[in-house]
Design a protein around this motif. Structure first.
Motif, PDB file in Angstrom:
ATOM      1  N   ARG A 160       5.910   7.183  -2.845  1.00 14.62           N
ATOM      2  CA  ARG A 160       4.753   6.296  -2.971  1.00 14.62           C
ATOM      3  C   ARG A 160       4.831   5.122  -2.009  1.00 14.62           C
ATOM      4  NH1 ARG A 160       2.155   5.559  -8.854  1.00 14.62           N
ATOM      5  NH2 ARG A 160       1.957   7.751  -9.350  1.00 14.62           N
ATOM      6  N   GLN A 161       3.722   4.860  -1.363  1.00 13.45           N
ATOM      7  CA  GLN A 161       3.582   3.614  -0.611  1.00 13.45           C
ATOM      8  C   GLN A 161       3.079   2.605  -1.641  1.00 13.45           C
ATOM      9  OE1 GLN A 161       0.347   3.575   2.224  1.00 13.45           O
ATOM     10  NE2 GLN A 161       1.125   1.780   3.287  1.00 13.45           N
ATOM     11  N   LYS A 162       3.897   1.612  -1.953  1.00 11.33           N
ATOM     12  CA  LYS A 162       3.568   0.774  -3.112  1.00 11.33           C
ATOM     13  C   LYS A 162       2.406  -0.184  -2.875  1.00 11.33           C
ATOM     14  CE  LYS A 162       7.929   1.356  -5.441  1.00 11.33           C
ATOM     15  NZ  LYS A 162       8.949   1.755  -4.458  1.00 11.33           N
ATOM     16  N   LEU A 186      -7.091   4.261   0.982  1.00 18.40           N
ATOM     17  CA  LEU A 186      -8.025   4.056  -0.136  1.00 18.40           C
ATOM     18  C   LEU A 186      -9.305   4.864   0.009  1.00 18.40           C
ATOM     19  CD1 LEU A 186      -7.663   0.183  -0.577  1.00 18.40           C
ATOM     20  CD2 LEU A 186      -6.586   1.989  -1.935  1.00 18.40           C
ATOM     21  N   GLY A 187      -9.568   5.355   1.210  1.00 19.94           N
ATOM     22  CA  GLY A 187     -10.756   6.192   1.418  1.00 19.94           C
ATOM     23  C   GLY A 187     -12.053   5.459   1.131  1.00 19.94           C
ATOM     24  N   THR A 188     -12.124   4.196   1.556  1.00 18.99           N
ATOM     25  CA  THR A 188     -13.312   3.402   1.194  1.00 18.99           C
ATOM     26  C   THR A 188     -14.596   3.903   1.868  1.00 18.99           C
ATOM     27  OG1 THR A 188     -12.725   1.832   2.912  1.00 18.99           O
ATOM     28  CG2 THR A 188     -12.061   1.268   0.685  1.00 18.99           C
ATOM     29  N   ARG A 189     -14.440   4.647   2.992  1.00 24.82           N
ATOM     30  CA  ARG A 189     -15.655   5.117   3.674  1.00 24.82           C
ATOM     31  C   ARG A 189     -16.308   6.301   2.960  1.00 24.82           C
ATOM     32  NH1 ARG A 189     -13.234   6.549   8.963  1.00 24.82           N
ATOM     33  NH2 ARG A 189     -11.363   6.475   7.675  1.00 24.82           N
TER      34      ARG A 189
HETATM   35  P1  UTP Z   1      -7.510   5.688   7.480  1.00 24.33           P
HETATM   36  O1  UTP Z   1      -7.625   4.312   7.939  1.00 24.33           O
HETATM   37  O2  UTP Z   1      -8.417   6.723   8.045  1.00 24.33           O
HETATM   38  O3  UTP Z   1      -7.602   5.840   5.896  1.00 24.33           O
HETATM   39  O4  UTP Z   1      -5.988   6.123   7.688  1.00 24.33           O
HETATM   40  P2  UTP Z   1      -8.195   4.861   4.805  1.00 24.33           P
HETATM   41  O5  UTP Z   1      -7.462   3.572   4.810  1.00 24.33           O
HETATM   42  O6  UTP Z   1      -8.162   5.663   3.549  1.00 24.33           O
HETATM   43  O7  UTP Z   1      -9.703   4.707   5.318  1.00 24.33           O
HETATM   44  P3  UTP Z   1     -10.902   3.788   4.808  1.00 24.33           P
HETATM   45  O8  UTP Z   1     -11.186   2.912   5.984  1.00 24.33           O
HETATM   46  O9  UTP Z   1     -10.510   3.055   3.557  1.00 24.33           O
HETATM   47  O10 UTP Z   1     -12.039   4.749   4.558  1.00 24.33           O
HETATM   48  C1  UTP Z   1      -5.520   7.326   8.292  1.00 24.33           C
HETATM   49  C2  UTP Z   1      -4.508   8.026   7.420  1.00 24.33           C
HETATM   50  O11 UTP Z   1      -3.482   7.138   7.001  1.00 24.33           O
HETATM   51  C3  UTP Z   1      -3.354   7.107   5.596  1.00 24.33           C
HETATM   52  C4  UTP Z   1      -4.687   7.610   5.050  1.00 24.33           C
HETATM   53  O12 UTP Z   1      -4.507   8.242   3.799  1.00 24.33           O
HETATM   54  C5  UTP Z   1      -5.122   8.584   6.141  1.00 24.33           C
HETATM   55  O13 UTP Z   1      -4.578   9.861   5.938  1.00 24.33           O
HETATM   56  N1  UTP Z   1      -3.014   5.724   5.178  1.00 24.33           N
HETATM   57  C6  UTP Z   1      -3.760   4.665   5.604  1.00 24.33           C
HETATM   58  C7  UTP Z   1      -1.919   5.526   4.350  1.00 24.33           C
HETATM   59  O14 UTP Z   1      -1.226   6.492   3.938  1.00 24.33           O
HETATM   60  N2  UTP Z   1      -1.613   4.242   3.970  1.00 24.33           N
HETATM   61  C8  UTP Z   1      -2.328   3.159   4.379  1.00 24.33           C
HETATM   62  O15 UTP Z   1      -1.984   2.022   3.992  1.00 24.33           O
HETATM   63  C9  UTP Z   1      -3.438   3.396   5.212  1.00 24.33           C
END
Ligand code: UTP
Length: 290
Positions: free
Chosen positions: A102-104, A13-16
């Protein structure tokens, strides 16, 4: 066995890095003029990978578009005689055979990797985290593949992280084999007490996994943060067959945090053939005012 398949998880989700990631995947953040994920795909291709599965979810359509043909744009470029950009744009769609699934539900990195089982079809494979860009002469993924070919075990791409940050990462129990190569026999995700820390070596962005990982992931229950952690599954491999850790060369940029994004931008811009010189002059000017 030659490693030709790779998985790029890009469904986080890239919340950071919100609000930038509200509608745009962080994997598409540009580093000067190329999206982060293109650097990662190029690293995989330069490491001998021919087939790549990108794990996406809702709202990541831009990634699919980027690796697709773009007939209108291609027509516009060729009719204006801009042949070099035409070649570059078409070239992106031909880098590798790229597939999407897709990861659902966003249930963690381990859950995302488990979506690749059918694509992998019983072979060892590379994982390149979609938000970790690594820039260097010798592609990091290729360094890990060479270690897999030598040892025949799963391989972890590692670097040391500062002590104050280890609680945000995985921590590995390692024993040096030679130079930058280690045997890894245990690991812990996000150690919360100093006693839980096994070393400052952490998995950063790359690994090679044997197909057995899928059966382990099936049995892995949610761990840190309530997510199915890939580290928890890799821990089982490390404790049973052992894994190899390679301290790879190259600079890693974490595109999942704001400072990482800025470091990637600045350092890449300084070396950029078109704007490098001007940007350096600009940066020197700014630096004098700091
Ligand atoms: P991160 O934990 O860094 O990504 O996962 P995130 O969940 O986007 O981060 P925040 O905490 O919300 O900012 C490392 C990698 O794993 C993928 C992310 O896209 C990233 O490339 N990932 C993470 C998935 O594909 N699925 C998930 O459920 C979680």
């Amino acid at each position: 066995m030659k490693i030709t398949k790779a998985v790029i998880p890009a469904a986080g989700l890239g919340t950071r890095v919100l609000p930038a990631t509200k509608a745009m995947p962080k994997e598409m953040f540009p580093i000067v003029d190329k999206p982060a994920i293109q650097y990662i795909v190029e690293e995989a291709v330069n490491s001998g990978i021919t087939d790549i599965l990108i794990i996406t979810n809702r709202g990541k359509g831009l990634i699919e578009d980027h690796f697709d043909r773009s007939p209108e744009l291609e027509f516009a470029l060729s009719s204006k005689g801009n042949n070099s950009m035409y070649e570059e744009v078409v070239g992106i769609s031909k880098l590798a055979r790229i597939y999407f699934v897709r990861q659902k539900e966003t249930k963690g990195l381990g859950h995302a990797i488990n979506c690749a089982r059918n694509f992998i079809d019983g072979q060892p494979f590379a994982v390149l985290y979609g938000d970790d860009v690594i820039i260097g002469e010798d592609p990091a993924c290729g360094q890990l593949i060479r270690a897999y070919e030598e040892f025949g075990l799963g391989v972890l791409g590692v670097k040391q992280v500062p002590e104050k940050d280890i609680s945000k990462y995985g921590s590995l129990k390692v024993e040096n084999i030679r130079d930058n190569i280690f045997k890894c026999t245990d690991m812990v995700e996000k150690p919360q007490t100093p006693e839980a820390v096994l070393s400052l070596y952490s998995i950063l962005g790359r690994c090679i996994l044997p197909p057995e990982i899928f059966d382990i992931l099936d049995k892995t229950t949610p761990g840190a943060g309530g997510e199915i952690q890939l580290t928890d599954a890799m821990k089982v491999l490390a404790q049973t067959s052992g894994m190899i850790a390679v301290e790879y060369t190259g600079t890693r940029y974490d595109m999942g945090n704001k400072l990482g994004v800025m470091k990637a931008e600045v350092e890449t811009a300084l070396n950029h053939k078109e704007i490098g010189e001007d940007f350096r002059a600009y940066l020197k000017e700014i630096a004098q005012t700091l």
